[in-house]
Design an enzyme around this catalytic site. Structure first.
Site, PDB file in Angstrom:
ATOM      1  N   TYR A   1      -2.053   0.193  10.069  1.00  0.00           N
ATOM      2  CA  TYR A   1      -2.197  -0.292   8.641  1.00  0.00           C
ATOM      3  C   TYR A   1      -0.971   0.012   7.752  1.00  0.00           C
ATOM      4  CZ  TYR A   1      -3.523  -1.156   3.971  1.00  0.00           C
ATOM      5  OH  TYR A   1      -3.833  -1.573   2.647  1.00  0.00           O
TER       6      TYR A   1
ATOM      7  N   LYS B   1     -18.514  -0.821   0.836  1.00  0.00           N
ATOM      8  CA  LYS B   1     -17.524  -0.228   1.814  1.00  0.00           C
ATOM      9  C   LYS B   1     -18.718   1.164   2.268  1.00  0.00           C
ATOM     10  CE  LYS B   1     -13.007  -1.290   0.183  1.00  0.00           C
ATOM     11  NZ  LYS B   1     -11.666  -0.623  -0.216  1.00  0.00           N
TER      12      LYS B   1
ATOM     13  N   SER C   1       0.767  -1.112   0.115  1.00  0.00           N
ATOM     14  CA  SER C   1       0.012  -0.081   0.137  1.00  0.00           C
ATOM     15  C   SER C   1       0.733   1.267   0.018  1.00  0.00           C
ATOM     16  CB  SER C   1      -0.946  -0.009   1.225  1.00  0.00           C
ATOM     17  OG  SER C   1      -1.545   1.146   1.196  1.00  0.00           O
TER      18      SER C   1
END
Length: 306
Positions: A139, A178, A116
């Protein structure tokens, strides 16, 4: 050819399993998910085997060794940055990756995994794969830790291909489940469709490297078809503002749009993300086909059905 896709009920995973079925109809495709954050509707029409399992469970990976996968696409993760349990994020994202690589070593499987742009935190743009690795949340750190594990694995096991795909701001069909945490492109269009004004932090000039889902899937397939290992930025290489999104939506829908601007409530906020994609171009032959105008236009045609 036998292929496993983890996180297959999620946004990128579901697009990937469908693309693999379409491009390679003779391949055996296996879709793995625990359905904690993905949605079964994303797999409607999928003809392969669905495996319901938790990737953080080591025993799951031991059982998967019997399948002898040729390729593993690893999209499964906790990607919700609102999850503040650091141990949980690290166990699901990072520890499970160690189990996956152990399986790959046993089966000699190619591994293409989701990293990411969060690994760059607020580092200056353009972001390059070997610079500015200063994640700002757990994250991003979990993905940074995965990348470090992958690089060491590549060095020790040069005969096994491993590709880390550092996704930037991905948007497109498949992210419907989402809701308010989908891409800003989807959120803004759905508000406009309902007759509401889009809301942006003052004054909408923050920029992101938005990449359409079809380009992301194309990059993954190119990685599978290559014999290259490494970590690659997957983006367009072009930063566009949130105001640009509003203008494009206005042009496509032929609607006048009034934006409500408000103060950003966060001490840390990325004002600019922009990828250097020269490595992906050189080693994978990846060239994005969608600019923001083309991607949003195609996406709106899809969203008009809802």
């Amino acid at each position: 050819m036998r292929i496993l896709v983890t996180g297959a009920a999620g946004f990128i995973g579901s697009n990937l399993v469908k693309a693999l079925e379409n491009h390679f109809p003779t391949y055996e495709i296996y879709a793995l998910d625990d359905f904690s954050s993905g949605h079964f509707k994303n797999l409607l029409g999928f003809k392969g085997e669905v495996i319901t399992a938790d990737i953080s469970c080591k025993e799951v990976w031991e059982r998967l060794k019997d399948y002898r996968f040729d390729v593993i696409f690893h999209e499964g993760a906790i990607s919700d940055t609102r999850v503040l349990d650091q141990g949980l994020v690290m166990r699901v994202n990072t520890e499970s990756f160690k189990y996956l690589l152990d399986l790959a070593k046993c089966s000699k499987s190619k591994v293409i995994y989701a990293s990411s742009a969060a690994v760059y935190g607020n580092s200056p743009a353009p972001q390059k794969e070997d610079e500015g690795l200063v994640p700002e949340n757990v994250y991003g750190f979990s993905k940074y830790a995965m990348d470090m594990i992958a690089l060491k694995f590549m060095e020790i096991n040069p005969d096994i291909q491993v590709c880390g795909m550092r996704y930037f701001n991905v948007y497109g069909p498949g992210e419907d489940f989402k809701g308010e945490y989908a891409s800003m492109i989807r959120q803004m269009f759905m508000r406009i469709k309902k007759g509401q004004n889009p809301r942006l932090f003052k004054y909408g000039e923050q920029k992101r490297d938005f990449v359409y889902i079809k380009d992301v899937i194309n990059a993954n397939i190119k990685a599978m078809e290559s014999d290259v290992s490494g970590i690659f930025n997957i983006a367009t290489g072009v930063a566009r503002s949130f105001n640009d999104i509003v203008k494009i939506i206005s042009d496509v829908t032929k609607k006048d749009i009034n934006v409500e601007y408000f103060d950003c409530p966060y001490d840390f906020y990325q004002n600019l993300t922009q990828a250097d994609i020269s490595r992906a171009k050189s080693f994978l032959g990846y060239i994005p086909e969608y600019d923001l105008e083309t991607g949003i236009k195609e996406y709106i045609n899809y969203l008009e059905k809802f």
